[in-house]
Design a protein around this motif. Sequence first.
Motif, PDB file in Angstrom:
ATOM      1  N   SER A 232     -18.415   6.607  -9.362  1.00 21.35           N
ATOM      2  CA  SER A 232     -17.340   6.666  -7.943  1.00 21.35           C
ATOM      3  C   SER A 232     -17.302   6.186  -7.673  1.00 21.35           C
ATOM      4  O   SER A 232     -15.594   5.830  -6.784  1.00 21.35           O
ATOM      5  N   ALA A 233     -17.719   4.992  -7.029  1.00 17.91           N
ATOM      6  CA  ALA A 233     -17.162   4.523  -5.802  1.00 17.91           C
ATOM      7  C   ALA A 233     -16.364   3.331  -7.073  1.00 17.91           C
ATOM      8  O   ALA A 233     -15.365   2.543  -5.780  1.00 17.91           O
ATOM      9  N   ALA A 234     -16.156   2.613  -7.944  1.00 20.46           N
ATOM     10  CA  ALA A 234     -15.690   2.215  -8.798  1.00 20.46           C
ATOM     11  C   ALA A 234     -14.282   2.934  -8.887  1.00 20.46           C
ATOM     12  O   ALA A 234     -13.170   2.027  -8.937  1.00 20.46           O
ATOM     13  N   GLU A 235     -14.496   4.053  -9.169  1.00 20.69           N
ATOM     14  CA  GLU A 235     -13.211   4.562  -9.339  1.00 20.69           C
ATOM     15  C   GLU A 235     -12.663   5.288  -7.962  1.00 20.69           C
ATOM     16  O   GLU A 235     -10.957   3.962  -8.442  1.00 20.69           O
ATOM     17  N   LEU A 236     -12.640   4.564  -7.388  1.00 19.29           N
ATOM     18  CA  LEU A 236     -11.746   4.742  -5.845  1.00 19.29           C
ATOM     19  C   LEU A 236     -11.078   3.204  -5.231  1.00 19.29           C
ATOM     20  O   LEU A 236     -10.313   3.346  -5.230  1.00 19.29           O
ATOM     21  N   LEU A 237     -12.197   2.173  -5.804  1.00 23.08           N
ATOM     22  CA  LEU A 237     -11.441   0.955  -5.658  1.00 23.08           C
ATOM     23  C   LEU A 237     -11.156   0.529  -6.597  1.00 23.08           C
ATOM     24  O   LEU A 237      -9.769  -0.287  -6.262  1.00 23.08           O
ATOM     25  N   LEU A 238     -10.837   0.675  -7.834  1.00 26.75           N
ATOM     26  CA  LEU A 238      -9.124   0.898  -8.861  1.00 26.75           C
ATOM     27  C   LEU A 238      -8.275   1.613  -8.325  1.00 26.75           C
ATOM     28  O   LEU A 238      -7.484   0.892  -8.393  1.00 26.75           O
ATOM     29  N   PHE A 239      -8.693   2.583  -7.153  1.00 29.25           N
ATOM     30  CA  PHE A 239      -7.420   3.149  -7.000  1.00 29.25           C
ATOM     31  C   PHE A 239      -7.053   2.642  -5.803  1.00 29.25           C
ATOM     32  O   PHE A 239      -5.647   2.143  -5.880  1.00 29.25           O
ATOM     33  N   THR A 240      -7.409   1.714  -4.985  1.00 24.00           N
ATOM     34  CA  THR A 240      -6.976   1.176  -3.851  1.00 24.00           C
ATOM     35  C   THR A 240      -6.458  -0.333  -4.374  1.00 24.00           C
ATOM     36  O   THR A 240      -5.701  -0.034  -3.936  1.00 24.00           O
ATOM     37  N   HIS A 241      -7.225  -0.558  -5.213  1.00 21.95           N
ATOM     38  CA  HIS A 241      -6.659  -2.115  -5.855  1.00 21.95           C
ATOM     39  C   HIS A 241      -5.481  -1.263  -6.424  1.00 21.95           C
ATOM     40  O   HIS A 241      -4.513  -2.384  -5.992  1.00 21.95           O
ATOM     41  N   GLY A 242      -5.158  -0.408  -7.171  1.00 25.18           N
ATOM     42  CA  GLY A 242      -3.283   0.046  -7.560  1.00 25.18           C
ATOM     43  C   GLY A 242      -2.361   0.181  -6.399  1.00 25.18           C
ATOM     44  O   GLY A 242      -1.320  -0.538  -6.778  1.00 25.18           O
ATOM     45  N   ILE A 243      -3.053   0.848  -5.786  1.00 23.55           N
ATOM     46  CA  ILE A 243      -2.871   0.653  -4.532  1.00 23.55           C
ATOM     47  C   ILE A 243      -1.829  -0.275  -3.359  1.00 23.55           C
ATOM     48  O   ILE A 243      -0.148  -0.592  -4.064  1.00 23.55           O
ATOM     49  N   MET A 244      -2.420  -1.497  -3.435  1.00 23.00           N
ATOM     50  CA  MET A 244      -2.299  -2.480  -3.024  1.00 23.00           C
ATOM     51  C   MET A 244      -1.352  -3.361  -4.064  1.00 23.00           C
ATOM     52  O   MET A 244       0.103  -4.143  -3.270  1.00 23.00           O
ATOM     53  N   LYS A 245      -1.773  -2.916  -4.908  1.00 23.00           N
ATOM     54  CA  LYS A 245      -0.680  -4.243  -6.255  1.00 23.00           C
ATOM     55  C   LYS A 245       0.814  -3.179  -6.221  1.00 23.00           C
ATOM     56  O   LYS A 245       1.650  -4.420  -6.437  1.00 23.00           O
ATOM     57  N   CYS A 246       0.255  -2.034  -6.236  1.00 20.31           N
ATOM     58  CA  CYS A 246       1.979  -1.531  -6.491  1.00 20.31           C
ATOM     59  C   CYS A 246       3.210  -2.203  -5.398  1.00 20.31           C
ATOM     60  O   CYS A 246       4.316  -1.408  -5.196  1.00 20.31           O
ATOM     61  N   ASN A 247       2.159  -1.969  -4.200  1.00 23.74           N
ATOM     62  CA  ASN A 247       3.246  -1.974  -3.142  1.00 23.74           C
ATOM     63  C   ASN A 247       3.771  -3.867  -3.309  1.00 23.74           C
ATOM     64  O   ASN A 247       4.351  -3.892  -1.527  1.00 23.74           O
ATOM     65  N   GLU A 248       3.294  -5.072  -3.760  1.00 24.25           N
ATOM     66  CA  GLU A 248       3.087  -5.535  -3.501  1.00 24.25           C
ATOM     67  C   GLU A 248       4.412  -6.568  -3.762  1.00 24.25           C
ATOM     68  O   GLU A 248       5.385  -6.705  -2.703  1.00 24.25           O
ATOM     69  N   PRO A 249       5.637  -5.820  -4.808  1.00 21.08           N
ATOM     70  CA  PRO A 249       6.282  -6.710  -4.848  1.00 21.08           C
ATOM     71  C   PRO A 249       7.564  -5.120  -3.587  1.00 21.08           C
ATOM     72  O   PRO A 249       8.474  -6.554  -3.571  1.00 21.08           O
ATOM     73  N   GLY A 250       7.643  -4.750  -2.719  1.00 22.47           N
ATOM     74  CA  GLY A 250       7.807  -4.100  -1.862  1.00 22.47           C
ATOM     75  C   GLY A 250       8.026  -5.024  -0.226  1.00 22.47           C
ATOM     76  O   GLY A 250       8.807  -5.204  -0.482  1.00 22.47           O
ATOM     77  N   ILE A 251       7.007  -5.609  -0.421  1.00 24.22           N
ATOM     78  CA  ILE A 251       6.856  -6.974   0.762  1.00 24.22           C
ATOM     79  C   ILE A 251       7.428  -7.767   0.623  1.00 24.22           C
ATOM     80  O   ILE A 251       8.142  -8.430   1.370  1.00 24.22           O
ATOM     81  N   LEU A 252       7.218  -7.998  -1.051  1.00 26.04           N
ATOM     82  CA  LEU A 252       7.805  -9.604  -0.917  1.00 26.04           C
ATOM     83  C   LEU A 252       9.735  -9.223  -1.162  1.00 26.04           C
ATOM     84  O   LEU A 252      10.017 -10.437  -1.283  1.00 26.04           O
ATOM     85  N   GLY A 253       9.680  -8.589  -1.247  1.00 23.91           N
ATOM     86  CA  GLY A 253      11.748  -7.648  -1.618  1.00 23.91           C
ATOM     87  C   GLY A 253      11.496  -7.525   0.365  1.00 23.91           C
ATOM     88  O   GLY A 253      13.379  -7.814   0.301  1.00 23.91           O
TER      89      GLY A 253
END
Length: 530
Positions: A232-253
Amino acid sequence: MPIIAKKMAAVLNTICLCFKSPEGIGTPSLSGLFQPHLNLQEELHRKERRSYYDTFEWRCFEHQTAVVVKNRTISLLDLQSGVESAPLSLKTSPSHFLPSILPPGTIRNRLESLAGLRALMKRCTIESDMVAFRILDRIEKTTGFLFAETLFLIKGTRKERISGLITLKPLKGFHDDIFIISRALEEHFGTENRLDVKSVFRLLMDSAGLRVNDYNPKINLSLRPGNPVRISAAELLLFTHGIMKCNEPGILGNIDTEFLHDYRVALRRTRSLLSQIKGIFPPEIILSYRQAFSDIGKKCNTLRDCDVYMLKQTAYFDTLPPLLAVHLSPFFGELEATRKVELKRFSDFLRSKTYRTMLDEWQLLLKDVLSAPGTERESDPGQEESISVAVKTIGKAWKKVIRHGRAIPAEASDSELHALRIDCKKLRYLLEFFSSLFPEKTIGPIVRHLKELQENLGAFVDLAVQQHALYRYIDSMKTKPANPELAAALGGLIVMLHRQQEKERKAFNQTFRRFDNDETETLVTELLNR
């Protein structure tokens, strides 16, 4: 064209009928489709480019609205009726924009209410090769308009054919003809090709490789109660990892401030889970990644602080008398310059090989947990059932909040309320992590009650932080050319912030009592003894 424009202005409270057409504007039988009851008269043939905008979370779509820019004009399309608002002229067709750049008026007000702090991003650009027909009855009276289009997706200098589309817009007062027209269209194109306006929008987004409503920063996983907590923890941490990654382009832009906000929330959730859930990884790995994620947070602290102050700019100016407020401009000018430096610094870090390697290795580590969850030893804390860990950790965090909150006196100190805020955050994260393991009717009200307390504590602490930052800025002015007007404005602002903070301090005890009551305790007891 002027005649068409006048007639189209009369299209109110109507429903658009749309059909996918393999032939598009080349449909040869359209002219005789409604005879002998109705006839088509071709009015114009033109090409038109339309760019569709929405926020990162598709807020406009969620409110049944599409934002369309064509010929440097912006309009709002109602995705239920197909009615467009009166267009508003733009100087350009930007890749993204905040509603505040638009001239005051209905469209700006509507977009500000829909988008909030978010920018409108160009989602895709479509070219329409269109023929417009006037629909005439037996006495040559216009009852509506029919548009036959071939749609192309624009990709840089290339364009790809999407589909043909037939759209019917009956005029107000001629709804009796809808049955005749729709039946003829269904017989010709088939009921399976009939689309509503929202479906046409989805068709366009699908053609651009976009999935509507594909982003939600809230945890929406369905954990299994009997799964080892490591899974369960790995699933949750993969979710937060995904949120970080998909927000990177918006920060950079540099699109809007919410990309960094959501990135940091995912970062804090990651750190909180690593600190509160035992046995996910060996201690040395936990320690290493807790430090790595902590370092990332520190690298963007100043950037986020600048965002917060810039977002409060209007409120700060409104707080002070005009004679003082006018002197705040140099302060915000310096903040903007600092923000540019910090954005570049953090963007360079996000692009760095060190950062990308760390996140990639973290993702692989989590995926390895899901593919090989670990030993079956009873002593392995990672093998404990998720529901058992959820009950224990939530119960422990809940008791800590209640104990510390009850110990705070009527005249609460800054440090006491700050510490309680941290306790509440930890509890809130646990409730969010494990929400899918409990009935919504029980956990939902607990989260809502906790949220009210957090809002009070958050406002209090934020006001304290703002005052300390302004004090530091005033102190730094000793090494700069004298500016007594700015010092006076900042001093006045500190006074106003202090008054607001004292209101939140006085409200705390009552807010905490509403949280620490029989209803909430009953809900928590029910949650932990299921």
